[in-house]
Design a protein around this motif. Sequence first.
Motif, short mmCIF file in Angstrom:
data_model
loop_
_atom_site.label_atom_id
_atom_site.label_comp_id
_atom_site.label_asym_id
_atom_site.label_seq_id
_atom_site.Cartn_x
_atom_site.Cartn_y
_atom_site.Cartn_z
N ASP A 184 41.23 54.24 72.63
CA ASP A 184 43.21 54.57 72.00
C ASP A 184 43.86 54.98 73.35
O ASP A 184 45.00 54.48 72.60
CB ASP A 184 42.73 54.71 70.63
N GLY A 185 43.02 55.70 73.94
CA GLY A 185 44.27 56.54 75.00
C GLY A 185 44.97 57.48 73.69
O GLY A 185 44.45 57.68 73.02
N ILE A 186 46.12 57.67 74.58
CA ILE A 186 46.97 58.81 74.21
C ILE A 186 47.62 58.28 72.62
O ILE A 186 48.25 56.90 72.57
CB ILE A 186 48.37 59.12 74.93
N LYS A 187 47.21 58.63 70.95
CA LYS A 187 47.85 58.16 70.39
C LYS A 187 49.27 57.90 69.87
O LYS A 187 49.57 57.70 69.61
CB LYS A 187 46.99 59.13 69.26
N ALA A 188 50.13 58.97 70.96
CA ALA A 188 51.88 59.19 70.64
C ALA A 188 52.34 57.71 70.66
O ALA A 188 53.44 57.46 70.69
CB ALA A 188 51.94 60.25 71.57
N ILE A 189 51.13 56.58 71.64
CA ILE A 189 51.88 55.76 72.11
C ILE A 189 51.07 54.52 71.41
O ILE A 189 50.10 54.39 70.98
CB ILE A 189 52.02 55.16 73.57
N GLU A 190 52.02 53.50 70.53
CA GLU A 190 50.69 52.82 69.92
C GLU A 190 51.12 51.17 69.96
O GLU A 190 52.65 50.93 70.64
CB GLU A 190 51.59 53.34 68.41
N THR A 191 50.39 50.51 69.95
CA THR A 191 50.17 49.05 70.36
C THR A 191 49.95 48.32 69.25
O THR A 191 49.72 47.78 69.00
CB THR A 191 50.27 49.19 71.51
N PRO A 192 50.95 47.81 67.64
CA PRO A 192 50.31 47.62 66.93
C PRO A 192 50.05 46.07 66.93
O PRO A 192 49.70 45.17 66.54
CB PRO A 192 51.67 48.11 65.76
N ASP A 193 50.68 45.70 67.99
CA ASP A 193 50.21 44.45 67.98
C ASP A 193 50.69 44.05 69.47
O ASP A 193 51.30 44.82 70.30
CB ASP A 193 50.64 43.09 67.04
N ASP A 194 50.68 42.50 70.69
CA ASP A 194 50.28 42.76 71.94
C ASP A 194 51.74 42.51 72.48
O ASP A 194 51.88 42.59 73.93
CB ASP A 194 50.33 41.22 71.78
N ARG A 195 52.85 42.34 71.12
CA ARG A 195 54.09 42.65 72.01
C ARG A 195 55.09 43.89 71.53
O ARG A 195 56.16 44.31 71.76
CB ARG A 195 55.07 41.24 71.26
N THR A 196 54.39 44.94 70.97
CA THR A 196 55.07 46.04 70.43
C THR A 196 54.52 47.13 70.60
O THR A 196 53.44 47.52 70.85
CB THR A 196 55.27 45.71 68.71
N ILE A 197 55.01 47.99 71.44
CA ILE A 197 54.99 49.77 71.41
C ILE A 197 55.97 50.26 71.54
O ILE A 197 57.37 50.43 70.89
CB ILE A 197 55.06 49.63 73.53
N VAL A 198 55.47 51.75 70.29
CA VAL A 198 56.07 52.83 70.11
C VAL A 198 55.82 53.80 70.36
O VAL A 198 54.60 54.10 70.43
CB VAL A 198 55.22 52.72 68.24
#
Length: 585
Positions: A184-198
């Motif tokens: 999962d790597g760093i939890k502060a960067i989320e990738t809920p789907d292949d096009r979204t980054i939070v």
Amino acid sequence: MKRSKATAAIAAAVALTLGATACGGGSKSSGGKDGGNSAADAALTSVVNTSDKKGGTLKFALSDVPDSLDPGNTYYGWVQNFARLYARSLTTFKPAAGKAGLEIVPDLAESLGKPSDDAKTWTYTLRQGVKYEDGTPITSKDVKYAIERSNFAPEALSNGPTYFKAHLVDGDKYQGPYKDKSPDGIKAIETPDDRTIVFHLKDAFADFDYLAGLPGSAPVPQKADKGADYVKHIISSGPYKFSSYEDGKGATLVRNPQWDPKTDPVRKPLPDKVDIKFKVNQVTIDNNLLNNSLQVDAAGTGVAPQTQPKVLQDPKYKKLTDSSYAGATSYIGLNVHVKPFDNIDCRKAVQWGIDRASVQEAAGGAPKGDVATTLLPPTVNGYTKFDQYPTPGSKGDIAKAKEALAKCGQPNGFTTNLTARSDRPAEMAMATAVQASLKKIGITAEIKSFPTGKYFTNFAGVPDYVHSHDFGMIMTAWGADWPTGFGFLDQIANGAAIKPSGGNNVQELDDPKINQMLNDTIKNTDAAARNKGWGEIDKLIADNASAVPLTYRKNLLFRPTGATNVTVTQAYLGMYDYLLMGASK
């Protein structure tokens, strides 16, 4: 939809940046095009020698080697400019003339970031259909991985900035993808789907769209990553891909057939091939520009002092020059951990003793910059005019310098080492002028020179090396990562930016008050309050006396007639915008 407070404040900040006096050099307009090769300084405000002709080879040359062409392992402005040919970050600066070139626009993302009301969470959506050179779809997970390797793995990639590590939630705890094998790597960067980054931040960060434009956000497929050796086989997300790369010699780029112009409104690539050669003598580069066998000096810092008289005195050459403000300051870092500079009065002795006017003259005089009294240059939002160490004609004050020497217990002066980059003639000349002026107050500065490509990685940016070799004075120059006070000051004045190697806080300034002010000011969503804060921080750094401003740099650039679509970009330190350029043959 009604804007949130955070969104409105950020939009206002961008508008303020675009309204700043960014081009300097007598600019009269903010854009336009010119079909011919026009007159001196034409490329400051217009695109010169316009063309839409495809084909040919765009040729670059560099006096040394880059720190790295890996977008995740570089901190030279020219590489950040050049990397846009083969690497797409979430956002980027608009390739355009004049003030329009300071606009931050979506690149790999389909729009600028969408902040939460408190500006602590930022969300981006990738464009549909973007692919790597092998046809593999680019995903948000590739962007996340790129940021993890570029910001959290200094043991392998030491050159880039550290903003994400400093500002993501628990960024100080994450060990990077080479040590932390969590899927999962760093939890502060989320990738809920292949096009979204939070992105989840510790605090509000009003400049985040600028941060997203740094090349470290250009996607990297994890399976292709080889750490520092990734530079040998970079996987392209842009219009060009590497057909060859020879470490220490150069590289050739050709068109990337998987790049789709429908997914990239930023780029309109013209050359069929881009060639760059390393370790070419600077005067040779200048001569090749003059005889039209080369289109671009990659470093973008202008002609050598030896070439300057020729291009300024001969009308046929002078009309092909552009004297641009670089948005950068040349200065000396006085390392606070190297004696006697651990004593503030010894640092103040240097501040009073240096003849800045002679240093300016050594660099090439007024065409190469103005005498500096602050770290922030006038072209960066937050600049406040002041001079904490004023001397008549900027020539130094021997009496005040000796008074400071007496206070620091060195009444007869002392001996120290001064580092500079061996392949930068102007910087070496400036170092010699510094040496001469300090001699007058009893300080002997022995010059130690090193090549640009390894200057920060192996020498001046390595605290252990600096301490063990008594490098008390370090020649350097700095331009903003983006044109705000935070984008300029954070990586050279925040203690959190000190790294084992590749560091740019060469004075190793770690003042709790300055650190806190930097972090508190960037949280403020009021643009006017932020700008006021940057000027106040600049004054605190001057009071600390660990950085000696020398010149607000200008680049005396030369544009060969064989180069098309030439315009100066203030977003990349006043060099030409490499994303626009083409070759007429």
